[in-house]
Design a protein around this motif. Sequence first.
Motif, PDB file in Angstrom:
ATOM      1  N   SER A  57     -22.098 -10.387  27.229  1.00 35.81           N
ATOM      2  CA  SER A  57     -22.030 -11.599  27.637  1.00 35.81           C
ATOM      3  C   SER A  57     -20.331 -11.839  27.230  1.00 35.81           C
ATOM      4  N   LYS A  58     -19.422 -12.487  29.101  1.00 37.81           N
ATOM      5  CA  LYS A  58     -18.000 -13.140  28.028  1.00 37.81           C
ATOM      6  C   LYS A  58     -18.752 -14.956  27.083  1.00 37.81           C
ATOM      7  N   GLU A 286     -29.101  -9.101  26.720  1.00 34.14           N
ATOM      8  CA  GLU A 286     -30.804  -8.110  26.706  1.00 34.14           C
ATOM      9  C   GLU A 286     -30.448  -7.094  25.038  1.00 34.14           C
ATOM     10  N   ALA A 287     -31.488  -6.836  24.832  1.00 32.27           N
ATOM     11  CA  ALA A 287     -31.214  -5.553  24.027  1.00 32.27           C
ATOM     12  C   ALA A 287     -30.363  -4.944  24.482  1.00 32.27           C
ATOM     13  N   VAL A 288     -29.958  -3.679  24.175  1.00 29.58           N
ATOM     14  CA  VAL A 288     -29.072  -2.733  23.739  1.00 29.58           C
ATOM     15  C   VAL A 288     -29.036  -2.027  23.408  1.00 29.58           C
ATOM     16  N   GLU A 289     -29.224  -0.593  23.335  1.00 29.00           N
ATOM     17  CA  GLU A 289     -28.733   0.589  22.564  1.00 29.00           C
ATOM     18  C   GLU A 289     -27.513   1.165  23.140  1.00 29.00           C
ATOM     19  N   THR A 293     -28.420   2.781  17.838  1.00 30.25           N
ATOM     20  CA  THR A 293     -28.128   2.181  17.488  1.00 30.25           C
ATOM     21  C   THR A 293     -28.830   0.764  18.150  1.00 30.25           C
ATOM     22  N   ASP A 294     -30.131   0.291  17.102  1.00 30.26           N
ATOM     23  CA  ASP A 294     -30.384  -1.162  18.190  1.00 30.26           C
ATOM     24  C   ASP A 294     -30.169  -1.707  18.429  1.00 30.26           C
ATOM     25  N   ILE A 295     -29.117  -3.061  19.657  1.00 33.32           N
ATOM     26  CA  ILE A 295     -29.199  -4.152  19.542  1.00 33.32           C
ATOM     27  C   ILE A 295     -29.635  -4.979  19.942  1.00 33.32           C
ATOM     28  N   PRO A 296     -30.425  -5.952  19.292  1.00 29.10           N
ATOM     29  CA  PRO A 296     -31.032  -6.635  19.691  1.00 29.10           C
ATOM     30  C   PRO A 296     -30.869  -8.241  20.691  1.00 29.10           C
TER      31      PRO A 296
END
Length: 391
Positions: A57-58, A286-289, A293-296
């Motif tokens: 999101s921005k 939301e959590a993004v891969e 790399t897993d980004i919370p």
Amino acid sequence: MTDTTQGPRFLQDPYPAYAAMRSISPVRPVPGSGGRPSYLVTGYAEAREALGDDRLSKNTAAFFAGKGSQRRLHPAVAHTMLASDPPHHTRLRKLVTKAFTTGAVAPLRPFIARVTDELLDQWPADGPFDFVAGLAVPLPVIVICELLGVPQADRPDVQRWSAQLFAAGEPDVIDAASHSMADYMTGLLADKRRDPGSSLLDRLIAARDGDDRLSEEELVSLAVLLLVAGHETTTNALGNALLALLQHPAALDRLRTNPGDLPAALDELLRFDSAVSTATFRFTTEAVELGGTDIPAGVPVLVALGAANRDPERFPEPDRLDLDRNAAAHLAFGHGIHRCVGAPLAKAEAEIALRALLTRFPGIRLAAPADQLEWRHIRLVRGLASLPVLA
């Protein structure tokens, strides 16, 4: 970011540091402000994916809500179209896109050429000349002010406030400039309602008064965004492009003898040294891969456009300026729904300015060693503070 992205060495040439980080991982956690982590994206494929991912999101207002920020940015500056998501962003962008298409920009080309020639007329007969102050700054300012209908007498103030909005490390200066700019635009919009004209601002006012009904804050916000974004990146792109050519004599000679190659060459010049080093703020909803790399959820993602444009996986031998390279897929203007709406105008200004410069001053050369040039101390954009040249 990290310690490798600090100091004069990085400002002079950030690309070795970007390459080192990318070689470890194209997406990696880095220290963020206030102790919060951020994730830095340096790979091309990962950057393109991030720029088009609606899970990033921005909406800065949502991200910073309740976080106790002491900043006092004017809402019209803090909550621009760039800091919004669909459907709000879609609605606002639709209103301005038609004004910046290649077809819409074409009638401006004679005006751009005339202003360029008038500025070049002021070059001294001998001695060094600052290309940034003498052409790269005033040309896009004059053009966007003309497009928006900003009176000539007000343009120096507008230019000063715009520069102050990018005053790295000076939050009070930035905040004060945001109020000066927004207050000015509020007054200018009121003047145009009393005495309508044909500028882009007049057309946005008509949209507000018609079926679409932009709010007053939306009008002021769009006016500020178009003004600042309409010249800041173009100024840096012009300086970066000329420096690259001056450091690559074969490329300079080619464009000097074949100016018709300029339109195609611009994509490679924009890729080679991007005027926007890091895309504007994004955060995960939301959590993004991304890139393995897993980004919370709820953390900022910094997309390094300059790094992505030097990714050897997408552009072989990326540190080589190659005017025959097909660089149209560069990310200098971003990607996806937030891609720079003013890209056609920026490219027209760069093409016209460089063509005139190389035609009128075929012997142009650097007046100072490249490693002694001063770069602006700004993370978001990459640009020269000055570029002394000899004609």
